[in-house]
Design an enzyme around this catalytic site. Sequence first.
Site, short mmCIF file in Angstrom:
data_model
loop_
_atom_site.label_atom_id
_atom_site.label_comp_id
_atom_site.label_asym_id
_atom_site.label_seq_id
_atom_site.Cartn_x
_atom_site.Cartn_y
_atom_site.Cartn_z
N LYS A 261 4.56 0.67 9.39
CA LYS A 261 4.64 1.93 8.65
C LYS A 261 3.99 3.05 9.44
CE LYS A 261 3.15 0.10 4.74
NZ LYS A 261 2.57 -0.04 3.42
N GLU B 83 0.87 -1.17 0.00
CA GLU B 83 0.00 0.00 0.00
C GLU B 83 0.91 1.23 0.00
OE1 GLU B 83 -2.77 0.36 3.26
OE2 GLU B 83 -3.42 2.33 2.52
N ARG C 38 5.29 -12.77 9.55
CA ARG C 38 5.97 -11.52 9.22
C ARG C 38 7.27 -11.41 9.99
NH1 ARG C 38 2.33 -7.63 8.93
NH2 ARG C 38 3.58 -5.87 9.48
#
Length: 565
Positions: free
Chosen positions: A272, A37, A262
């Site tokens: 982020k 994104e 992850r």
Amino acid sequence: MNDSEISKPAHFIRTIIIEDRASGRFERRVHTRFPPEPNGYLHIGHAKSICLNFGLAREFGGRCNLRFDDTNPTKEAVEYVESIKEDVRWLGFDWDDRLYYASDYFERIYQCAVRLIEQGQAYVCDLSADQIREYRGTLTEPGRESPYRERSVADNLDLFQRMRAGEFPDGSRVLRAKIDMASPNLNLRDPVMYRILHAAHHRTGTAWRIYPMYDFTHGLCDSFEGITHSICTLEFEDHRPLYDWFLDQLELYHPLQIEFARLNLTYTVMSKRKLLRLVEKGLARSWDDPRMPTISGLRRRGYTPESIRNFCDRIGVAKSNATVDIALLEYSIREDLNRKAPRVMGVLNPLRVVIEDYPDDRVEWLEAVNNPEDPAAGTRQVPFSRVLYIEQDDFMEQPPKKFYRLAPGREVRLRYAYYITCREVVKDPATGAVIEVRCTHDPQTRGGSSADGRKVKATLHWVSAVHAVPAEIRLYGHLFSAADAGDATSDEQFEAALNPESLQVIPQALLEPGLAAAQPGQTFQFERLGYFCVDPDASDGHLVFNRTVTLRDAWAKIQKTGNAS
Ligand code: ATP
Ligand code: MG
């Protein structure tokens, strides 16, 4: 430690692909995608996903798309799109002509929604966001059906069309999938597919007043692009039934979603949102601040693409979450730069040394090895003269037992030069601090070895005072003081957990003269001090170096003492 001790582990996703190819699934194709994104810069966690997706495609002769998941216009920006492209390329991967945006498919996605409405599988719901949450129920309680659930197909089509036309304000209505409000999986309790948002999009401008949600969008994009293996992180495991449901109801080509753990790293943060906060609040200078775990930060710090790819291979791919020791990342760059970085000498905290028996006007150019790991790197000449600088740390007037470096009466080796012996100490009369050390040299030890086989216990780096070039040096510590601070703490607490000593600036270190021509991005090993990379802040006449990593190998130590798996 060498490469074979930390070898590339086999992993379950590779196994799935091998089995799929053996059984002829997906006509034996391998087509992956990396779907960021564009709401921030990429971090080292994304590198894991990039290496995995592009790496598997490469390994199996397949393809990997770069696809921007741009369904959230208020958080997204072209700056992020550009930085992401740069970072993926820098890591050594290429999407060729397969650059896509979810926004390219907005019309197709809309048509899919219309089809679900027509099939009686989606409805416009007028509950507020709070009400939807309340109606959803909990893990132990089933949800309640929305009073709008039984709207007619005609009403739903009309309302959805008017949502698109911009007739209704933000938040007043949503389009929901009609699945099962009693499902044990909360994701299946009539999830929202579209929301109203009167916001300009960085690609589609104001063409759209409604935006599709991630869960509805992602599988459709995968399907449109013919993705075979849609690899995502573990938190999407519970979303997989929804991913499958949309594609099944729409009878579309159906990729396989596979989840993996992850990457989390000690002493830093992999979100982020939190990284953006650091930038916005000025706690980091920028996204590419060398303390940041971003790809651009690591690049500026002096990390190489190879070191990051090797790191990603080493950590492997697993199905359960774990935190990787940041020492392994540091090991990976050290190992790469050990092979590549030319050795030089530089003194961070200079102490003046006068060689009393060396003529004032004399300069000798002595031969120094550029890289003992790489004979092809050859040698260079470094100037030696009467006045030199050594590291303040390398001298003690009253040395404790295990201090073997320079001290009154003690002989040590100056690297590539001479043995010197300390004869006298000069102090600042006001402070009593040692400001100069006076030494003699043994001319028989030119080049750094003695003919009589006499041994010294220490070899020091040094620079010639008149030849030295000044440089600003930035030394880095971990971003956070505690190993688990970054990911474990809330947004507010995590700021307090930042390491106040993550940046130490040395305004004027002194370096051997050859470094005057060093260019941004070039990396060197400063002997005994670590690897250093020229920062882009450097300008003509002002050198700036970042320390990439020290020479001390914490990872090898951990391995030896068995503290890590
Ligand atoms: P963040 O939580 O940092 O905002 P994200 O998952 O929202 O990350 P995306 O831009 O959606 O960021 O991520 C793009 C891809 O990178 C996704 O497939 C995601 O699963 C993967 N990814 C993100 N963070 C990690 C991580 N720490 N380790 C491995 N893969 C990751
Ligand atoms: Mg995301």
